[in-house]
Enzyme design. Sequence first.
Site, PDB file in Angstrom:
ATOM      1  N   VAL A 115      35.297  33.407  34.013  1.00 17.33           N
ATOM      2  CA  VAL A 115      33.841  33.436  33.826  1.00 17.33           C
ATOM      3  C   VAL A 115      33.061  32.490  34.735  1.00 17.33           C
ATOM      4  O   VAL A 115      31.854  32.652  34.887  1.00 17.33           O
ATOM      5  CB  VAL A 115      33.435  33.115  32.360  1.00 17.33           C
ATOM      6  CG1 VAL A 115      33.990  34.141  31.424  1.00 17.33           C
ATOM      7  CG2 VAL A 115      33.863  31.713  31.950  1.00 17.33           C
TER       8      VAL A 115
ATOM      9  N   LYS B  10      38.714  37.061  30.530  1.00 18.49           N
ATOM     10  CA  LYS B  10      38.477  37.221  31.957  1.00 18.49           C
ATOM     11  C   LYS B  10      37.934  35.894  32.470  1.00 18.49           C
ATOM     12  O   LYS B  10      37.365  35.120  31.705  1.00 18.49           O
ATOM     13  CB  LYS B  10      37.430  38.320  32.217  1.00 18.49           C
ATOM     14  CG  LYS B  10      37.904  39.738  31.868  1.00 18.49           C
ATOM     15  CD  LYS B  10      36.803  40.772  32.048  1.00 18.49           C
ATOM     16  CE  LYS B  10      37.314  42.156  31.662  1.00 18.49           C
ATOM     17  NZ  LYS B  10      36.218  43.151  31.522  1.00 18.49           N
TER      18      LYS B  10
ATOM     19  N   GLY C  28      36.175  21.837  30.449  1.00 15.22           N
ATOM     20  CA  GLY C  28      36.570  22.022  29.056  1.00 15.22           C
ATOM     21  C   GLY C  28      37.822  22.862  28.872  1.00 15.22           C
ATOM     22  O   GLY C  28      38.090  23.340  27.776  1.00 15.22           O
TER      23      GLY C  28
ATOM     24  N   ARG D 139      40.513  31.019  37.427  1.00  8.83           N
ATOM     25  CA  ARG D 139      41.840  31.462  37.061  1.00  8.83           C
ATOM     26  C   ARG D 139      42.466  30.737  35.883  1.00  8.83           C
ATOM     27  O   ARG D 139      43.443  31.209  35.307  1.00  8.83           O
ATOM     28  CB  ARG D 139      42.787  31.313  38.259  1.00  8.83           C
ATOM     29  CG  ARG D 139      42.990  29.864  38.735  1.00  8.83           C
ATOM     30  CD  ARG D 139      43.986  29.777  39.870  1.00  8.83           C
ATOM     31  NE  ARG D 139      45.324  30.111  39.435  1.00  8.83           N
ATOM     32  CZ  ARG D 139      46.162  29.242  38.843  1.00  8.83           C
ATOM     33  NH1 ARG D 139      45.804  27.988  38.638  1.00  8.83           N
ATOM     34  NH2 ARG D 139      47.356  29.639  38.452  1.00  8.83           N
TER      35      ARG D 139
ATOM     36  N   GLU E 126      32.613  31.792  37.952  1.00  4.39           N
ATOM     37  CA  GLU E 126      32.002  32.009  39.265  1.00  4.39           C
ATOM     38  C   GLU E 126      30.886  33.055  39.273  1.00  4.39           C
ATOM     39  O   GLU E 126      29.884  32.896  39.977  1.00  4.39           O
ATOM     40  CB  GLU E 126      33.099  32.364  40.275  1.00  4.39           C
ATOM     41  CG  GLU E 126      33.955  31.146  40.569  1.00  4.39           C
ATOM     42  CD  GLU E 126      35.179  31.454  41.392  1.00  4.39           C
ATOM     43  OE1 GLU E 126      36.071  32.139  40.874  1.00  4.39           O
ATOM     44  OE2 GLU E 126      35.235  31.025  42.544  1.00  4.39           O
TER      45      GLU E 126
END
Lengths: 760, 163
Positions: A714, A712, A487, A527, A716
């Site tokens: 999210v 930030k 997404g 990332r 993993e």
Amino acid sequence: MSDLPEKSLFRVVGTRPIRPDGVDKVTGKAAFGADIHLPGMVIGKILRSPHPHARIVSIDTRKARALPGVKALVTADDFPDLPDVDFEAGEGAATLRDIAHNVMARGKVLYDGHAVAAVAAISPWICDEALALIEVKYEVLPHVIEVEAAMAADAPILNENQVTQGLGAKPDTPSNIAKRTVLNRGDLEAGFAEADMIVEGRYRTQPVHQGYIEPHACAASMSADGQGEVWSSSQGQFVIRALCAKLMGAEMADIKVTPAEIGGGFGGKTTVYLEPVALALSKQCGAPVKMTMTRDEVFRATGPTSGGVIEVKLGAKKDGTLVAAQVELKYQAGAFPGSPVGAACMTALACYDIPNFLITGWDVITNTPKVAAYRAPGAPAAAFGVESAMDELAERLGIDPIVLREKNGVRDGVKASYGPTFKDIGFQETLAAAKAHPHYSAPLAPGVGRGVAAGFWFNIGGESTAAVHITEDGSAVVVSGNPDIGGSRASMAMMAAEVLGLAVEKVRPIVGDTASIGYSMLTGGSRTTFATGMAVTQAAEKVVAELKVRAARTWDVAEDNVAWRDGEAICLDPAKDNKPLSLAALAGHTGKTGGPISAEVSLNAQGAGPGFGVHICDVEVDGETGNVTVLRYTAVQDVGRAIHPAYVEGQLQGGAVQGIGWALNEEYVFGDDGRMQNSGFLDYRMPVASDLPMIDTVLVEVPNPRHPFGAKGVGEVPIVPPLAAVANAVRAATGIRMMELPISPPKMRAALDAVAQAAE
Amino acid sequence: MSRKTHVTTTVNGDAAEFLTDPHATLLDALRDDLRLTGAKEGCGSGDCGACSVMVDGRLVCACLMLAVEAEGKRIETIEGMAQEGELHPLQTQFLRHAALQCGFCTPGILVAAKALLEANPNPTEVEARFWLAGNLCRCTGYDKIIRAVMDAAADMRQERRAS
């Protein structure tokens, strides 16, 4: 703390619009790797080794080549032999030679399923016939699967040229141990001497597969002049381009890679398996070649992540203060070096502030498929050991497990076990939110056990490129170089819309091919929203700056007398009475004000915020079958700021369920012959809808000031805590600490029987 | 080389015909001959449900049926779910709930969920979970999928009452 705008000021960020690629995905129109059909296309298939370890004596392809309908046939001889130089890609590192030898075996086969040859033919059935006609003579060698067996002095050696790195002096005998990694701090002995309580445990996990539902697939075409095109589902069109070029001995600019929609990756689609083979076949026959893997091939020849042994020793004072920790991690790398044990070492104790520790990691090659990155590579198994040990410690000290973690948990200013000093982290806030959640204090029915566990992942930034183009009617197109797995096009469009002041529906995001957008590292390491989001935001800001210039020109005022608000230029010059100019109005007259408006930004994003999660799990154990049922599950995580909260929740839910599968059912099962025995979805048992409850989520928002909207990574973190959260819940329900995953029904039943027998 | 067989069938209400190899599955025929690539191959062994289609009103894995068996059958695929450009309530709720991430399993889950709501317009959460147990999703953990199915069921009951 930062100069980030207040969340309430956002119009788009933090809302839940329909994803822009959604309709194509619910109507079957979205084109994934295997959906590509090219004119004149032929089909390619791979012949795979039935042996886990063997020397290739000869390959006779004459009969296969002579079969009518066969168009091309390749073996390792059709690829250049590459040097032993490192190639860094996203979350994994390997040498070019190893990558090439994994794509097509040269000299030796190193695992059941290793590719030895490939054919292209006019139908898949002729491919199968041709593969059966290839005569490969093997000299079968002894094999080794288990990590500690591979470390033994008398183990069969996979690679005679490999000696262990990281031991100080260079050893003079070959070993399956590729590398030792050591992290330490303080004085371990003095630390344990200070401890009032010491817990020790030895934990084991088996290899597990990423389990994306879409098998690897690609189509490729290579012309006589050496220019090639590839269409494939991967986590990064640029890494596919780089590896195809290297493995084919071509220039990168001569290979164009178009990303197809990707049907799940989780780290497993960050390298090449089929693409260079399809190019080599196409080069030989001149026709485009399509290749798709079967599920059996996906299991036997791609992924998985390492199985391993995790030894943990923790020492604490009576009040719960951790004073010393020792962790030893032995990870299976598969056929070539590069297990995620380095990351496992760095994450193992990253949640806690411990003055004295020693962490040792061993990267060990085995006759199993070469591991690929899998969501927070290396961290879940390490956390299974450490978080089980923390649970044990809490129990023995009589301290609430969340309180024990709060007491020792890292906070801003603490030097992380892996080096840097933490800044803007939200672990304490996440622990507090978990403790305050109604799940944590809900009464437990008889026989039900509750477990908690924490998890950490670095999250990364890195190189990204994005472009924003304003169309003639004032809508916008955002181009990025990152495949959208879960997404991300929605969040890219939202960030651009926020900056431009447009409705999100007026911003259309696309993922560009390697010739249409500048380089971007792959989608991985959590990332994309951070780094590519930063590139998108900066490109949109450049566009806004240009729009202000155009408005100033139109009004004949100074540029600093123009403001941009809610998608309109506002004239600040009190001497002028100009009505605001909308983006659409400015876009319609670009020919008179200086030409088209677009901006492309390439950057190397720094300062990704590390992520922390805390999961709470309730289970019930069936005493008769040993089946463990998850009754309630809550995932709490610091996400910085959620750009699209629904997709952030989805990451937490999906990661948690992959972790539950890892904890309870999933494992590679090898026979004595070294062959995988469960290479299908019936026997490799991933969680299905009826296995699970709803997965509750809590998004804790401690913003990352280094991202324009505070995001930030999210994706993993949520797979890190579940292994121990489930095992700790099983302990609470049964009194048995399960130290080996998966906690499958036979294993659980055997443990229950052992306890019952001991009681008799 | 084996001779091909001519197969006449109905796909999403329209007459369809194709020449097929005797080895080919219905999924192969749909994807490679009719170029309806909405049904996906995730396993080829009937374990993942990504190739779910309806054959004469019955939910089947298209990878487990031979293409030649489609002779004279009525086949419905994901491509026929939206009618005259209007999304089915399930499709709408999947989008609203963000019940898909990569979207690869989505067509099969939608076809299976539609079959559920045709058989049982008012399923419990447990019934929905068991009906969809043959459809693997690796991205979502099923939470939002189940919520979307339950909400679509409610929408469809409402529609029926209104009409």
